[in-house]
Design an enzyme around this catalytic site. Structure first.
Site, PDB file in Angstrom:
ATOM      1  N   CYS A  99       6.785 -13.681  30.500  1.00 50.58           N
ATOM      2  CA  CYS A  99       6.876 -15.061  31.920  1.00 50.58           C
ATOM      3  C   CYS A  99       7.220 -15.875  31.242  1.00 50.58           C
ATOM      4  CB  CYS A  99       5.699 -15.001  32.399  1.00 50.58           C
ATOM      5  SG  CYS A  99       4.121 -14.893  31.536  1.00 50.58           S
ATOM      6  N   HIS A 157       0.025 -15.859  33.076  1.00 52.59           N
ATOM      7  CA  HIS A 157       1.188 -16.225  34.404  1.00 52.59           C
ATOM      8  C   HIS A 157       1.565 -17.303  34.579  1.00 52.59           C
ATOM      9  CE1 HIS A 157       4.361 -13.323  35.308  1.00 52.59           C
ATOM     10  NE2 HIS A 157       4.219 -13.533  36.359  1.00 52.59           N
ATOM     11  N   GLU A 169      10.297 -14.276  38.545  1.00 52.70           N
ATOM     12  CA  GLU A 169       9.019 -13.645  37.063  1.00 52.70           C
ATOM     13  C   GLU A 169       9.674 -12.639  36.262  1.00 52.70           C
ATOM     14  OE1 GLU A 169       5.345 -12.842  38.945  1.00 52.70           O
ATOM     15  OE2 GLU A 169       5.723 -10.883  40.498  1.00 52.70           O
TER      16      GLU A 169
END
Length: 378
Positions: A99, A157, A169
């Protein structure tokens, strides 16, 4: 008779076609619906933010790979097993991004500068943020290119907001970079907007180096001691200008022990425990004038190599991660021990080094011999 036969053959053909059509419909994959659009889906974003969105969207379909995107330069790279998720076992064979690697790449493409190297937690506390949004604000104030984060206490994240309630993402091992609806529940931590100029925030004029603190209620003191008079209190993460560092009172807090303190621009002192980075800050001189502070606790300084190197709470890759070195750095080794055998980057070694903060690092990523010379056994 001929008319009847013709009708019978026509009806049979129609029925067969209908059955085939129904069969095809029932067997169509669930994801046959049109894919969500990836792009700038709302107005108001800076040119830099729009460019970052477009760069991230250009990677749709690329593998998620744990540690991917954290090479010497921004871009897709092979990852490695995260130590716990079975879906991550093949990440070493998948060239892609995790990420934060995707976010790093997107803004590097947009600005031409590597502004966001590091973990999602590093990016959440980035000095490049020109605005911050709390979790309670949801997605209402966000513009395309804003970074959304998840994690309570420690951010784990990050995704890039597109507008229209959508984000792009790198989600998890075994999946590909995707567009998904925003998630502002659970452990959503808030969002930041990156400096729209696309240029790094300049260093302080007083010659110090800017670092980011972490934690809440962090105090600076008149002297390098927790008993020194309190000068300032940081309610949350704050940018500080570090002038120099030195060994002084040993402090234990938040599971870490460190005797190095940093002198800030206003003359106050802050234990390095609450400054993001290794125990001894790289590139910061000793307050006594030497270029590198002497190692603490009888330890020996060594140089690491590689990118995305992690230290662990135990000499085992499955133990909790304590620190993350995005680039080579200097570590102070207290002792070493034979423990879990590790194979990485073409090397195999069962020797681990214990650092001054109590964490462990496989000797594979420490420059030198497999068993470090002059370092005692733990």
């Amino acid at each position: 008779m001929k008319i009847s036969d013709t009708r019978r053959r026509t009806s049979a053909a129609f029925l067969g076609a209908s059955v085939l059509a129904l069969s095809a419909f029932l067997s169509a994959p669930a994801h046959a619906a049109p894919a969500a659009t990836c792009g700038v889906l709302a107005q108001g974003a800076s040119a830099t933010a729009q460019a970052a969105v477009n760069a991230a969207c250009s990677q749709i379909g690329v593998w998620y790979s744990w540690g991917g995107g954290h090479g010497a330069t921004p871009g897709a790279s092979y990852g490695f097993y995260d130590g716990s998720d079975p879906d991550s076992l093949h990440d070493g064979e998948r060239k892609g991004f995790d990420c934060s690697g995707l976010v790093r790449y997107a803004y590097a493409q947009a600005t031409g500068k590597d502004l966001l190297n590091g973990t999602a937690d590093d990016q959440f506390h980035s000095s490049q943020a020109s605005a911050r949004f709390s979790a309670a604000q949801g997605s209402a104030p966000l513009l395309p290119g804003d970074l959304m984060f998840w994690g309570k206490g420690h951010v784990h994240h990050v995704a890039i907001y597109l507008g229209g309630g959508q984000m792009v993402e790198a989600f998890e091992s075994g999946t590909h970079i995707r567009v998904a609806p925003v998630r502002t529940g659970g452990d959503y931590a808030g969002a930041i907007r990156i400096n729209g100029s696309g240029t790094p925030i300049p260093p302080p004029a007083n010659g110090g180096t800017t670092f980011e603190t972490w934690g809440t209620g962090v105090r600076t003191h008149r002297t390098p001691s927790v008993n020194g008079a309190v000068v300032d209190t940081f309610a949350g993460p704050t940018q500080v200008s570090v002038q120099c560092q030195q060994h002084a009172e040993s402090v234990t807090a938040e599971g870490y022990t460190n005797d190095i303190w940093s002198k800030l621009a206003d003359g106050s002192w802050l234990t390095n425990i609450y400054i993001k980075g290794p125990a001894s800050l790289p590139g910061i001189p000793d307050c006594g004038g030497s270029s590198t502070p002497p190692p603490a606790n009888g330890s020996k300084p060594f140089q690491t190599w590689g990118t995305g190197v992690r230290t662990h709470s135990e000499p085992n890759v499955n133990a909790g991660v304590v620190d993350y070195f995005a680039q080579p750095t200097t570590v102070n080794v207290v002792c070493q021990a034979h423990a879990q055998e590790v194979t990485a980057d073409g090397y195999t070694n069962d020797a681990w080094s214990k650092l001054t903060n109590g964490s462990w690092m496989t000797n594979i990523y420490i420059k030198g011999e497999a068993w470090l010379p002059g370092v005692p056994t733990c």
